[in-house]
Design an enzyme around this catalytic site. Structure first.
Site, PDB file in Angstrom:
ATOM      1  N   LYS A 197     -10.459  -6.252  -7.807  1.00  0.00           N
ATOM      2  CA  LYS A 197      -9.365  -5.983  -8.546  1.00  0.00           C
ATOM      3  C   LYS A 197      -9.604  -4.875  -9.695  1.00  0.00           C
ATOM      4  O   LYS A 197      -8.587  -4.092 -10.061  1.00  0.00           O
ATOM      5  CB  LYS A 197      -8.307  -7.251  -9.053  1.00  0.00           C
ATOM      6  CG  LYS A 197      -7.873  -8.183  -7.816  1.00  0.00           C
ATOM      7  CD  LYS A 197      -6.872  -7.290  -7.012  1.00  0.00           C
ATOM      8  CE  LYS A 197      -6.124  -8.080  -5.945  1.00  0.00           C
ATOM      9  NZ  LYS A 197      -5.412  -7.299  -5.230  1.00  0.00           N
TER      10      LYS A 197
ATOM     11  N   ARG B  89       4.561 -11.982   3.730  1.00  0.00           N
ATOM     12  CA  ARG B  89       4.659 -13.269   3.008  1.00  0.00           C
ATOM     13  C   ARG B  89       4.516 -12.911   1.596  1.00  0.00           C
ATOM     14  O   ARG B  89       4.130 -11.811   1.081  1.00  0.00           O
ATOM     15  CB  ARG B  89       4.002 -14.357   3.281  1.00  0.00           C
ATOM     16  CG  ARG B  89       2.540 -14.123   3.048  1.00  0.00           C
ATOM     17  CD  ARG B  89       1.790 -15.221   3.767  1.00  0.00           C
ATOM     18  NE  ARG B  89       0.115 -15.379   3.073  1.00  0.00           N
ATOM     19  CZ  ARG B  89      -0.816 -15.909   3.682  1.00  0.00           C
ATOM     20  NH1 ARG B  89      -0.494 -16.555   4.787  1.00  0.00           N
ATOM     21  NH2 ARG B  89      -1.877 -15.895   3.028  1.00  0.00           N
TER      22      ARG B  89
ATOM     23  N   ASP C 277      -4.358  -3.767  10.373  1.00  0.00           N
ATOM     24  CA  ASP C 277      -5.550  -4.172   9.548  1.00  0.00           C
ATOM     25  C   ASP C 277      -5.724  -2.968   8.672  1.00  0.00           C
ATOM     26  O   ASP C 277      -6.508  -2.057   8.951  1.00  0.00           O
ATOM     27  CB  ASP C 277      -6.970  -4.623  10.570  1.00  0.00           C
ATOM     28  CG  ASP C 277      -8.045  -5.466   9.758  1.00  0.00           C
ATOM     29  OD1 ASP C 277      -7.902  -5.200   8.451  1.00  0.00           O
ATOM     30  OD2 ASP C 277      -8.899  -5.801  10.403  1.00  0.00           O
ATOM     31  N   VAL C 278      -5.860  -3.476   7.311  1.00  0.00           N
ATOM     32  CA  VAL C 278      -6.030  -2.295   6.497  1.00  0.00           C
ATOM     33  C   VAL C 278      -7.699  -2.083   6.124  1.00  0.00           C
ATOM     34  O   VAL C 278      -7.873  -1.095   5.600  1.00  0.00           O
ATOM     35  CB  VAL C 278      -5.450  -2.648   4.829  1.00  0.00           C
ATOM     36  CG1 VAL C 278      -3.747  -2.729   5.121  1.00  0.00           C
ATOM     37  CG2 VAL C 278      -6.071  -3.797   4.163  1.00  0.00           C
TER      38      VAL C 278
ATOM     39  N   TYR D 190     -13.253 -11.779  -6.530  1.00  0.00           N
ATOM     40  CA  TYR D 190     -11.909 -11.249  -6.560  1.00  0.00           C
ATOM     41  C   TYR D 190     -11.573 -10.318  -7.833  1.00  0.00           C
ATOM     42  O   TYR D 190     -11.176  -9.054  -7.807  1.00  0.00           O
ATOM     43  CB  TYR D 190     -10.954 -12.376  -6.792  1.00  0.00           C
ATOM     44  CG  TYR D 190      -9.677 -12.340  -6.783  1.00  0.00           C
ATOM     45  CD1 TYR D 190      -8.782 -11.853  -5.558  1.00  0.00           C
ATOM     46  CD2 TYR D 190      -8.725 -12.115  -7.858  1.00  0.00           C
ATOM     47  CE1 TYR D 190      -7.523 -11.602  -5.650  1.00  0.00           C
ATOM     48  CE2 TYR D 190      -7.334 -12.052  -8.058  1.00  0.00           C
ATOM     49  CZ  TYR D 190      -6.833 -11.543  -6.493  1.00  0.00           C
ATOM     50  OH  TYR D 190      -5.417 -11.311  -6.694  1.00  0.00           O
TER      51      TYR D 190
ATOM     52  N   ALA E  96     -13.710  -8.408  -9.583  1.00  0.00           N
ATOM     53  CA  ALA E  96     -14.445  -7.195  -9.549  1.00  0.00           C
ATOM     54  C   ALA E  96     -13.537  -6.369  -8.679  1.00  0.00           C
ATOM     55  O   ALA E  96     -13.529  -5.071  -8.789  1.00  0.00           O
ATOM     56  CB  ALA E  96     -15.914  -7.369  -9.117  1.00  0.00           C
TER      57      ALA E  96
ATOM     58  N   SER F 224      -4.417  -6.972 -10.035  1.00  0.00           N
ATOM     59  CA  SER F 224      -4.120  -8.366 -10.719  1.00  0.00           C
ATOM     60  C   SER F 224      -4.561  -8.413 -12.163  1.00  0.00           C
ATOM     61  O   SER F 224      -5.470  -7.501 -12.613  1.00  0.00           O
ATOM     62  CB  SER F 224      -4.889  -9.254 -10.023  1.00  0.00           C
ATOM     63  OG  SER F 224      -4.873 -10.642 -10.557  1.00  0.00           O
TER      64      SER F 224
ATOM     65  N   ASN G 209      -0.422  -3.656  -0.859  1.00  0.00           N
ATOM     66  CA  ASN G 209      -0.403  -5.088  -1.516  1.00  0.00           C
ATOM     67  C   ASN G 209      -1.369  -6.076  -0.766  1.00  0.00           C
ATOM     68  O   ASN G 209      -1.616  -7.156  -1.291  1.00  0.00           O
ATOM     69  CB  ASN G 209       1.032  -5.371  -1.346  1.00  0.00           C
ATOM     70  CG  ASN G 209       1.341  -7.010  -1.523  1.00  0.00           C
ATOM     71  OD1 ASN G 209       1.210  -7.540  -2.584  1.00  0.00           O
ATOM     72  ND2 ASN G 209       1.327  -7.748  -0.437  1.00  0.00           N
TER      73      ASN G 209
HETATM   74  N1  LIG Z   1      -0.160 -14.780  -6.039  1.00  0.00           N
HETATM   75  C1  LIG Z   1      -0.637 -14.363  -7.348  1.00  0.00           C
HETATM   76  O1  LIG Z   1      -0.532 -15.148  -8.204  1.00  0.00           O
HETATM   77  C2  LIG Z   1      -1.368 -12.982  -7.462  1.00  0.00           C
HETATM   78  C3  LIG Z   1      -1.726 -12.491  -8.753  1.00  0.00           C
HETATM   79  C4  LIG Z   1      -2.091 -11.220  -9.124  1.00  0.00           C
HETATM   80  C5  LIG Z   1      -2.317 -10.455  -7.778  1.00  0.00           C
HETATM   81  N2  LIG Z   1      -2.134 -10.847  -6.546  1.00  0.00           N
HETATM   82  C6  LIG Z   1      -2.226  -9.776  -5.489  1.00  0.00           C
HETATM   83  O2  LIG Z   1      -0.748  -9.795  -4.901  1.00  0.00           O
HETATM   84  C7  LIG Z   1      -1.166  -9.242  -3.657  1.00  0.00           C
HETATM   85  C8  LIG Z   1      -0.595 -10.330  -2.460  1.00  0.00           C
HETATM   86  O3  LIG Z   1      -0.751 -11.615  -2.905  1.00  0.00           O
HETATM   87  P1  LIG Z   1       0.033 -12.831  -2.539  1.00  0.00           P
HETATM   88  O4  LIG Z   1      -0.354 -14.077  -3.527  1.00  0.00           O
HETATM   89  O5  LIG Z   1       1.178 -12.459  -2.003  1.00  0.00           O
HETATM   90  O6  LIG Z   1      -1.065 -13.357  -1.101  1.00  0.00           O
HETATM   91  P2  LIG Z   1      -0.722 -13.888   0.367  1.00  0.00           P
HETATM   92  O7  LIG Z   1      -1.978 -14.576   0.724  1.00  0.00           O
HETATM   93  O8  LIG Z   1       0.363 -14.722   0.134  1.00  0.00           O
HETATM   94  O9  LIG Z   1      -0.399 -13.035   0.997  1.00  0.00           O
HETATM   95  C9  LIG Z   1      -1.159 -11.592   1.574  1.00  0.00           C
HETATM   96  C10 LIG Z   1      -0.544 -10.889   2.441  1.00  0.00           C
HETATM   97  O10 LIG Z   1      -1.965  -9.962   2.888  1.00  0.00           O
HETATM   98  C11 LIG Z   1      -2.174  -9.943   4.351  1.00  0.00           C
HETATM   99  N3  LIG Z   1      -3.346  -9.537   4.646  1.00  0.00           N
HETATM  100  C12 LIG Z   1      -4.505 -10.067   4.424  1.00  0.00           C
HETATM  101  N4  LIG Z   1      -5.562  -9.201   4.871  1.00  0.00           N
HETATM  102  C13 LIG Z   1      -4.919  -8.256   5.474  1.00  0.00           C
HETATM  103  C14 LIG Z   1      -5.636  -7.153   6.224  1.00  0.00           C
HETATM  104  N5  LIG Z   1      -6.890  -6.968   6.191  1.00  0.00           N
HETATM  105  N6  LIG Z   1      -4.557  -6.234   6.756  1.00  0.00           N
HETATM  106  C15 LIG Z   1      -3.297  -6.340   6.638  1.00  0.00           C
HETATM  107  N7  LIG Z   1      -2.848  -7.435   5.894  1.00  0.00           N
HETATM  108  C16 LIG Z   1      -3.455  -8.191   5.325  1.00  0.00           C
HETATM  109  C17 LIG Z   1      -1.840 -11.441   4.773  1.00  0.00           C
HETATM  110  O11 LIG Z   1      -1.576 -11.673   6.229  1.00  0.00           O
HETATM  111  C18 LIG Z   1      -0.519 -11.874   4.009  1.00  0.00           C
HETATM  112  O12 LIG Z   1       0.606 -11.502   4.557  1.00  0.00           O
HETATM  113  C19 LIG Z   1      -2.608  -9.317  -3.229  1.00  0.00           C
HETATM  114  O13 LIG Z   1      -3.355  -8.168  -3.565  1.00  0.00           O
HETATM  115  C20 LIG Z   1      -3.295 -10.271  -4.428  1.00  0.00           C
HETATM  116  O14 LIG Z   1      -4.394 -10.166  -4.972  1.00  0.00           O
HETATM  117  C21 LIG Z   1      -1.345 -12.172  -6.538  1.00  0.00           C
END
Ligand SMILES: NC(=O)c1ccc[n+]([C@@H]2O[C@H](COP(=O)([O-])OP(=O)(O)OC[C@H]3O[C@@H](n4cnc5c(N)ncnc54)[C@H](O)[C@@H]3O)[C@@H](O)[C@H]2O)c1
Length: 266
Positions: A161, A15, A62-63, A157, A159, A144, A89
């Site tokens: 990143k 997602r 599970d990463v 978060y 720290a 991020s 990601n």
């Molecule tokens: N949304 C933002 O504005 C934003 C900004 C900067 C960085 N990010 C980074 O981008 C990445 C994606 O963020 P997003 O907003 O799409 O988040 P999200 O929560 O919508 O999606 C995260 C996905 O990671 C999966 N996940 C979580 N833990 C896991 C694990 N242990 N093993 C495997 N999969 C796992 C979840 O099931 C989910 O599908 C993240 O690293 C987040 O920190 C997001």
């Protein structure tokens, strides 16, 4: 097509931003493995990719567990015979219920580092041998803009990143002699379930008196902080990842690139 006959793993591809990255790579010809815990959403992305004409496969991963990321790589090689791109990601904002806690607890620290930092290390360790043996590979880590500077609250978060950026640089040095590029993308503000949780955390901590909805808190943040004046999208991040994972970026390694509409200029 940059990724014809190439295979990519996208962790957290079920997602949000991960889905955007997976679709961007698939559109450019890659076979894409969606490695995630969320089987239902992952399979829907797999179907979306297949209906666009590329190959895709769900790996329940599970990463935070090395055995699981090892299995992810084994399954990928069994399915497609090659592995060229890893996109780390998967990320979290804290442990379950973090958005109800004003101050992160130890579980929040642990879970954030387990996924956002050790997740990158585990997956990179799992792909390392294969990429070194083939003398080719691209790793793109998702950090991020929060990793660019400390801030009060939500330090867990930010720290994690910041650590992700540093870990990427260490791996870029380590793998450079083997023709492997390692780079980082720092997304800005993208409306996903993660940002929804962050806005809920703000409502229950820093902004208890606000009448704004989580989505409105997000929109206000965009209006206040983005020079280009618009929120970023999963597709924006996917396009940047696709560039860094392609041979057009063959001379780029150890870099962190902001995809944030100009929030941080460095
Ligand atoms: N949304 C933002 O504005 C934003 C900004 C900067 C960085 N990010 C980074 O981008 C990445 C994606 O963020 P997003 O907003 O799409 O988040 P999200 O929560 O919508 O999606 C995260 C996905 O990671 C999966 N996940 C979580 N833990 C896991 C694990 N242990 N093993 C495997 N999969 C796992 C979840 O099931 C989910 O599908 C993240 O690293 C987040 O920190 C997001």
């Amino acid at each position: 097509m940059d990724f014809q006959d190439k295979t990519a793993i996208v962790t957290g591809g079920a997602r949000g931003i991960g889905r955007g990255i997976a679709l961007a790579l698939a559109r450019r010809g890659a076979n894409v493995i969606i490695a995630d815990l969320d089987e239902k959403s992952a399979k829907s992305v797999v179907n979306e990719i297949k209906s666009g004409g590329s190959q895709s496969y769900f790996s329940e991963t599970d990463v935070t567990q090395q055995w699981s990321t090892d299995q992810m790589v084994e399954a990928t090689l069994e399915e497609y015979g090659n592995l060229d791109v890893l996109v780390n990601n998967a990320g979290v904002g804290g442990a379950l219920g973090f958005n109800d806690r004003k101050i992160p607890n130890n579980e929040d620290w642990q879970q954030t580092f387990d996924v956002n930092v050790f997740g990158i290390v585990n997956c990179s360790q799992s792909v390392e041998k294969h990429m070194v043996d083939q003398g080719y590979g691209k790793i793109v880590n998702i950090s991020s803009i929060a990793g660019r500077a400390g801030r009060p609250g939500f330090a867990t978060y930010a720290a994690s990143k910041a650590a992700a950026i540093n870990v990427s640089q260490a791996w870029a040095f380590k793998l450079a002699p083997y023709g492997i590029n390692v780079n980082t993308v720092c997304p800005g503000l993208i409306w996903t379930p993660l940002w929804d949780s962050i806005a809920k955390w703000r409502k229950s901590t820093e902004e208890q008196s606000t009448e704004l909805s989580p989505r409105e808190i997000f929109q206000r943040t965009v209006a206040e902080s983005v020079p280009l004046g618009r929120e970023q999208t999963p597709e924006d991040v996917g396009n940047a990842v696709a560039f860094l994972a392609s041979d057009r970026a063959k001379s780029i390694t150890g870099q962190a690139i902001n995809v944030d509409g100009g929030i941080r200029m460095n």
